[in-house]
Structures are given as C-alpha cells and as structure tokens.
Scaffold this motif. Sequence first.
Motif, PDB file in Angstrom:
ATOM      1  N   TYR A 186     -50.388 -15.609  39.697  1.00 29.29           N
ATOM      2  CA  TYR A 186     -49.623 -14.496  40.232  1.00 29.29           C
ATOM      3  C   TYR A 186     -50.556 -13.447  40.804  1.00 29.29           C
ATOM      4  O   TYR A 186     -51.752 -13.443  40.528  1.00 29.29           O
ATOM      5  CB  TYR A 186     -48.754 -13.881  39.124  1.00 29.29           C
ATOM      6  CG  TYR A 186     -47.396 -14.527  38.973  1.00 29.29           C
ATOM      7  CD1 TYR A 186     -47.249 -15.906  38.919  1.00 29.29           C
ATOM      8  CD2 TYR A 186     -46.244 -13.751  38.875  1.00 29.29           C
ATOM      9  CE1 TYR A 186     -46.001 -16.486  38.793  1.00 29.29           C
ATOM     10  CE2 TYR A 186     -44.991 -14.320  38.737  1.00 29.29           C
ATOM     11  CZ  TYR A 186     -44.878 -15.695  38.698  1.00 29.29           C
ATOM     12  OH  TYR A 186     -43.645 -16.271  38.560  1.00 29.29           O
ATOM     13  N   ASN A 187     -49.986 -12.535  41.561  1.00 28.11           N
ATOM     14  CA  ASN A 187     -50.785 -11.578  42.312  1.00 28.11           C
ATOM     15  C   ASN A 187     -51.306 -10.415  41.480  1.00 28.11           C
ATOM     16  O   ASN A 187     -52.455  -9.997  41.640  1.00 28.11           O
ATOM     17  CB  ASN A 187     -49.934 -11.028  43.461  1.00 28.11           C
ATOM     18  CG  ASN A 187     -50.743 -10.265  44.472  1.00 28.11           C
ATOM     19  OD1 ASN A 187     -51.711 -10.780  45.009  1.00 28.11           O
ATOM     20  ND2 ASN A 187     -50.372  -9.025  44.717  1.00 28.11           N
ATOM     21  N   THR A 217     -37.700  -7.180  44.051  1.00 31.05           N
ATOM     22  CA  THR A 217     -38.394  -7.752  45.196  1.00 31.05           C
ATOM     23  C   THR A 217     -39.596  -8.592  44.785  1.00 31.05           C
ATOM     24  O   THR A 217     -40.381  -9.023  45.622  1.00 31.05           O
ATOM     25  CB  THR A 217     -38.855  -6.664  46.179  1.00 31.05           C
ATOM     26  OG1 THR A 217     -39.797  -5.802  45.518  1.00 31.05           O
ATOM     27  CG2 THR A 217     -37.669  -5.850  46.676  1.00 31.05           C
ATOM     28  N   TYR A 218     -39.731  -8.820  43.477  1.00 28.46           N
ATOM     29  CA  TYR A 218     -40.864  -9.580  42.969  1.00 28.46           C
ATOM     30  C   TYR A 218     -40.397 -10.690  42.034  1.00 28.46           C
ATOM     31  O   TYR A 218     -39.302 -10.626  41.466  1.00 28.46           O
ATOM     32  CB  TYR A 218     -41.812  -8.668  42.177  1.00 28.46           C
ATOM     33  CG  TYR A 218     -42.751  -7.858  43.035  1.00 28.46           C
ATOM     34  CD1 TYR A 218     -42.288  -6.750  43.738  1.00 28.46           C
ATOM     35  CD2 TYR A 218     -44.090  -8.204  43.148  1.00 28.46           C
ATOM     36  CE1 TYR A 218     -43.142  -6.003  44.529  1.00 28.46           C
ATOM     37  CE2 TYR A 218     -44.958  -7.462  43.933  1.00 28.46           C
ATOM     38  CZ  TYR A 218     -44.474  -6.363  44.616  1.00 28.46           C
ATOM     39  OH  TYR A 218     -45.329  -5.632  45.388  1.00 28.46           O
ATOM     40  N   PHE A 224     -43.784  -1.003  41.592  1.00 30.41           N
ATOM     41  CA  PHE A 224     -43.075  -2.219  41.987  1.00 30.41           C
ATOM     42  C   PHE A 224     -41.582  -1.939  41.992  1.00 30.41           C
ATOM     43  O   PHE A 224     -41.097  -1.130  41.199  1.00 30.41           O
ATOM     44  CB  PHE A 224     -43.314  -3.346  40.982  1.00 30.41           C
ATOM     45  CG  PHE A 224     -44.718  -3.833  40.835  1.00 30.41           C
ATOM     46  CD1 PHE A 224     -45.552  -3.240  39.902  1.00 30.41           C
ATOM     47  CD2 PHE A 224     -45.199  -4.875  41.588  1.00 30.41           C
ATOM     48  CE1 PHE A 224     -46.844  -3.682  39.733  1.00 30.41           C
ATOM     49  CE2 PHE A 224     -46.494  -5.335  41.427  1.00 30.41           C
ATOM     50  CZ  PHE A 224     -47.319  -4.742  40.498  1.00 30.41           C
ATOM     51  N   TRP A 234     -41.451 -12.328  38.414  1.00 24.62           N
ATOM     52  CA  TRP A 234     -42.096 -11.800  37.203  1.00 24.62           C
ATOM     53  C   TRP A 234     -42.363 -12.938  36.238  1.00 24.62           C
ATOM     54  O   TRP A 234     -41.470 -13.729  35.963  1.00 24.62           O
ATOM     55  CB  TRP A 234     -41.198 -10.741  36.556  1.00 24.62           C
ATOM     56  CG  TRP A 234     -40.935  -9.615  37.488  1.00 24.62           C
ATOM     57  CD1 TRP A 234     -39.911  -9.520  38.389  1.00 24.62           C
ATOM     58  CD2 TRP A 234     -41.735  -8.449  37.661  1.00 24.62           C
ATOM     59  NE1 TRP A 234     -40.023  -8.361  39.107  1.00 24.62           N
ATOM     60  CE2 TRP A 234     -41.133  -7.673  38.680  1.00 24.62           C
ATOM     61  CE3 TRP A 234     -42.890  -7.969  37.044  1.00 24.62           C
ATOM     62  CZ2 TRP A 234     -41.660  -6.463  39.088  1.00 24.62           C
ATOM     63  CZ3 TRP A 234     -43.406  -6.756  37.454  1.00 24.62           C
ATOM     64  CH2 TRP A 234     -42.789  -6.022  38.477  1.00 24.62           C
ATOM     65  N   ALA A 266     -46.830 -10.134  38.190  1.00 25.24           N
ATOM     66  CA  ALA A 266     -45.868  -9.952  39.275  1.00 25.24           C
ATOM     67  C   ALA A 266     -46.407 -10.580  40.551  1.00 25.24           C
ATOM     68  O   ALA A 266     -47.616 -10.582  40.790  1.00 25.24           O
ATOM     69  CB  ALA A 266     -45.594  -8.462  39.484  1.00 25.24           C
ATOM     70  N   ASP A 267     -45.500 -11.088  41.355  1.00 27.91           N
ATOM     71  CA  ASP A 267     -45.894 -11.690  42.626  1.00 27.91           C
ATOM     72  C   ASP A 267     -44.819 -11.403  43.667  1.00 27.91           C
ATOM     73  O   ASP A 267     -43.626 -11.615  43.395  1.00 27.91           O
ATOM     74  CB  ASP A 267     -46.092 -13.194  42.471  1.00 27.91           C
ATOM     75  CG  ASP A 267     -46.922 -13.791  43.588  1.00 27.91           C
ATOM     76  OD1 ASP A 267     -48.020 -14.297  43.303  1.00 27.91           O
ATOM     77  OD2 ASP A 267     -46.461 -13.730  44.745  1.00 27.91           O
ATOM     78  N   PRO A 268     -45.210 -10.934  44.847  1.00 29.59           N
ATOM     79  CA  PRO A 268     -44.197 -10.644  45.869  1.00 29.59           C
ATOM     80  C   PRO A 268     -43.565 -11.892  46.473  1.00 29.59           C
ATOM     81  O   PRO A 268     -42.530 -11.803  47.155  1.00 29.59           O
ATOM     82  CB  PRO A 268     -44.986  -9.871  46.925  1.00 29.59           C
ATOM     83  CG  PRO A 268     -46.408 -10.317  46.734  1.00 29.59           C
ATOM     84  CD  PRO A 268     -46.549 -10.577  45.266  1.00 29.59           C
TER      85      PRO A 268
END
Length: 127
Positions: free
Chosen positions: A114-115, A31-32, A27, A34, A98-100
């Motif tokens: 979250y992803n 860009t994410y 990661f 948290w 984490a998630d974009p």
Amino acid sequence: QVQLVESGGGLVQPGGSLKLSCAASGFALNTYAWGWFRQAPGKEREAVSCINGRDGSTYYVPGVKGRFTISRDNARNTVYLQMNSLEREDTAVYSCAADPDLWACTKRTIKRTYNSWGQGTQVTVSS
C-alpha cells in the motif's frame, strides 16, 4: 499532511478480543482502500484484511476470516479491526495502510503493498 495512527494494541489471553483503531488525517476515507497488515518476529509482513472506502467491500485472509472484522467510521475518519478469538499465532505488530488505488481492496483480494503506512501497534496473545 497525511498521517495514519494506530492504537488499541496490547496483551490479551488466548480466546480474548482487541479492537484496533486507525485514525486517518489528510485522507478522505471514501476515496481510498484501507488495509490491515501484520508482521510477527522473524516473519515477513502479511496482509490481514482490507476495506474498500468507496463501496465498503471487505476481504479477509483465510486465517482470520470469521474472527476479525474490519469497519470504518467516515465521521471519525477512522478504520477499525475487531479481533475476536485471538490465538497465539496472531501475535504481531499490526499496521494500517491506505492506498488511493481502490483496486487495492476487493471482495476477492488485497494488494500486498500500500501507499501510506502507520507506525504499527503491538498485539501480544499470551497466557
């Protein structure tokens, strides 16, 4: 391969402190979004705090605001959760995520799912 690994959990007395770490690989922190979540025995998982990787905005649920602090170290690709004045009710498995989608964390809210997730670390607050 993306991976999140938490550490820093343990047993602490009420009023004590712990600092959780979430080491991210695969990661780019900026860009994410948290997040830190927790799940106590017999309860549903709940959000604790989050930090927006792009602008650094943070959010805390009311029960931890003023006691917990989320931060990040881009050089170490690590997100932290400093927990002070711990209470028995803070006992849970804490997981980072984490998630974009950067809207997953704003100053006013945190997305509930979250992803990507870490495996979790146990925090026990007991005398």
